[in-house]
Design a protein around this motif. Structure first.
Motif, mmCIF file in Angstrom:
data_model
loop_
_atom_site.group_PDB
_atom_site.id
_atom_site.type_symbol
_atom_site.label_atom_id
_atom_site.label_comp_id
_atom_site.label_asym_id
_atom_site.label_seq_id
_atom_site.Cartn_x
_atom_site.Cartn_y
_atom_site.Cartn_z
ATOM 1 N N MET A 1 0.878 -1.112 -0.068
ATOM 2 C CA MET A 1 -0.084 -0.047 0.075
ATOM 3 C C MET A 1 0.944 1.181 0.034
ATOM 4 S SD MET A 1 -2.894 1.586 2.737
ATOM 5 C CE MET A 1 -4.128 0.297 2.008
ATOM 6 N N ASN A 2 0.307 2.183 -0.807
ATOM 7 C CA ASN A 2 1.235 3.513 -0.820
ATOM 8 C C ASN A 2 0.833 4.444 0.358
ATOM 9 O OD1 ASN A 2 2.088 6.055 -1.323
ATOM 10 N ND2 ASN A 2 1.686 5.971 -3.586
ATOM 11 N N LYS A 3 1.449 4.204 1.582
ATOM 12 C CA LYS A 3 1.109 5.043 2.509
ATOM 13 C C LYS A 3 1.038 6.591 2.492
ATOM 14 C CE LYS A 3 2.291 3.049 6.420
ATOM 15 N NZ LYS A 3 2.973 2.432 7.850
ATOM 16 N N ALA A 76 6.026 8.222 6.345
ATOM 17 C CA ALA A 76 5.227 7.353 5.425
ATOM 18 C C ALA A 76 6.012 6.002 5.631
ATOM 19 C CB ALA A 76 4.872 7.719 4.307
ATOM 20 N N ARG A 77 6.616 5.696 6.747
ATOM 21 C CA ARG A 77 7.580 4.449 6.664
ATOM 22 C C ARG A 77 6.813 3.238 6.618
ATOM 23 N NH1 ARG A 77 8.745 1.933 11.194
ATOM 24 N NH2 ARG A 77 7.882 2.786 13.400
ATOM 25 N N LYS A 78 7.230 2.239 6.183
ATOM 26 C CA LYS A 78 6.610 0.809 6.244
ATOM 27 C C LYS A 78 7.003 0.154 7.727
ATOM 28 C CE LYS A 78 5.825 -3.524 3.611
ATOM 29 N NZ LYS A 78 4.525 -3.470 4.273
ATOM 30 N N ALA A 89 1.243 3.498 11.673
ATOM 31 C CA ALA A 89 1.039 2.233 11.437
ATOM 32 C C ALA A 89 -0.380 2.184 10.677
ATOM 33 C CB ALA A 89 1.175 1.299 12.459
ATOM 34 N N LEU A 90 -0.345 1.400 9.802
ATOM 35 C CA LEU A 90 -1.956 0.771 9.078
ATOM 36 C C LEU A 90 -2.053 -0.590 9.824
ATOM 37 C CD1 LEU A 90 -4.252 1.383 7.332
ATOM 38 C CD2 LEU A 90 -2.811 0.485 5.507
ATOM 39 N N LYS A 154 -7.681 -10.449 16.098
ATOM 40 C CA LYS A 154 -6.336 -10.772 15.684
ATOM 41 C C LYS A 154 -5.780 -9.659 14.646
ATOM 42 C CE LYS A 154 -3.757 -14.331 13.458
ATOM 43 N NZ LYS A 154 -3.791 -15.604 12.586
ATOM 44 N N ILE A 155 -4.653 -9.425 14.890
ATOM 45 C CA ILE A 155 -3.998 -8.420 14.186
ATOM 46 C C ILE A 155 -3.468 -8.987 12.964
ATOM 47 C CG2 ILE A 155 -2.109 -6.816 14.246
ATOM 48 C CD1 ILE A 155 -2.500 -6.695 17.432
ATOM 49 N N LEU A 156 -3.879 -8.778 11.824
ATOM 50 C CA LEU A 156 -3.689 -9.578 10.678
ATOM 51 C C LEU A 156 -2.367 -9.053 9.853
ATOM 52 C CD1 LEU A 156 -7.229 -10.001 9.057
ATOM 53 C CD2 LEU A 156 -5.876 -11.619 10.266
ATOM 54 N N LYS A 157 -2.129 -7.714 10.102
ATOM 55 C CA LYS A 157 -1.022 -7.029 9.437
ATOM 56 C C LYS A 157 -0.645 -5.531 9.870
ATOM 57 C CE LYS A 157 -1.613 -7.412 4.832
ATOM 58 N NZ LYS A 157 -1.965 -7.178 3.482
ATOM 59 N N VAL A 158 0.577 -5.288 10.004
ATOM 60 C CA VAL A 158 0.736 -3.960 10.497
ATOM 61 C C VAL A 158 1.785 -3.658 9.454
ATOM 62 C CG1 VAL A 158 2.130 -2.767 12.314
ATOM 63 C CG2 VAL A 158 0.645 -4.769 12.896
ATOM 64 N N GLU A 159 1.412 -2.463 8.710
ATOM 65 C CA GLU A 159 2.109 -1.771 7.626
ATOM 66 C C GLU A 159 2.912 -0.435 8.135
ATOM 67 O OE1 GLU A 159 0.810 -2.018 3.557
ATOM 68 O OE2 GLU A 159 -0.559 -3.437 4.246
#
Length: 159
Positions: A1-3, A76-78, A89-90, A154-159
Motif C-alpha cells: 500500500m502507498n502510505k 510514511a515509513r513501512k 502504522a496501518l 487478531k492483528i492480521l497486518k501492521v504496515e
C-alpha cells in the motif's frame, strides 16, 4: 500500500473540514456583530450565542490546522515484520468475523477515508482502541474492549 497517498487523502479530508469550519466561523462572527443581533432586551442573547458559536468553530478550525501540520510531517515509513504498532502504522484487524483497517495518527481520530477500496479509520494512541493496540504486533490475538465488551481479535497486518 502507498502510505504517502493515504496520508495525502487524510490531509485532503481534514482540509475540506477546515474550509467548512472556517466559513461557518466567518458566518457566525458576522452574525454576532451584525446590527440585527443587537440585544433588544436583557433577555435577548442572539449576538452572545453567535459569538460563542464563532469561538467554538474557530477552536475547531485551529485543531484541524494543527492536525494537518502533524500529518504533513508524518513519516510514511513501512513497518517491518514483527515491529510493534506505533504512530504511522496501518493496522488490519479482524474482529467479529470481519476485517477493519485503522491508521494510527497523531491527531484527527474519527476521520474516515476510502483508499484502495478500503475504508480506513484514523485512530490516535489516546483513543480506547488505540491504547489497546499500541505496542502489539502482527499475528497477536488480543482480547479487545469494544463498547464495554471484551472480544477476541487478531492483528492480521501492521504496515
Amino acid at each position: 500500500m502507498n502510505k504517502r497517498a493515504l496520508i495525502k487523502k487524510i490531509i485532503a479530508r481534514l482540509t475540506d473540514e477546515l474550509e467548512v469550519y472556517f466559513r461557518a466561523a466567518q458566518f457566525s462572527r458576522a452574525e454576532a456583530t451584525h446590527e440585527s443581533s443587537k440585544a433588544e432586551s436583557k433577555y435577548d442573547t442572539r449576538g452572545l450565542e453567535a459569538s460563542y458559536l464563532a469561538r467554538g468553530q474557530s477552536r475547531q478550525a485551529a485543531e484541524l490546522e494543527a492536525a494537518i501540520a502533524e500529518f504533513e510531517k508524518l513519516d510514511a515509513r513501512k513497518f517491518a515484520d514483527g515491529e510493534a504498532i506505533g504512530i504511522g502504522a496501518l493496522v488490519e484487524l479482524e474482529h467479529g468475523g470481519k476485517s477493519s483497517f485503522y491508521f494510527i495518527g497523531p491527531r484527527a481520530g474519527g476521520t474516515e477515508v476510502l483508499h484502495d477500496k478500503m475504508e480506513i479509520l484514523v485512530i490516535t494512541p489516546q483513543s480506547p482502541l488505540g491504547e489497546q493496540l499500541m505496542g502489539k504486533k502482527s499475528g497477536q490475538e488480543p482480547q479487545l474492549n469494544f463498547g464495554g465488551a471484551k472480544q477476541a481479535a487478531k492483528i492480521l497486518k501492521v504496515e
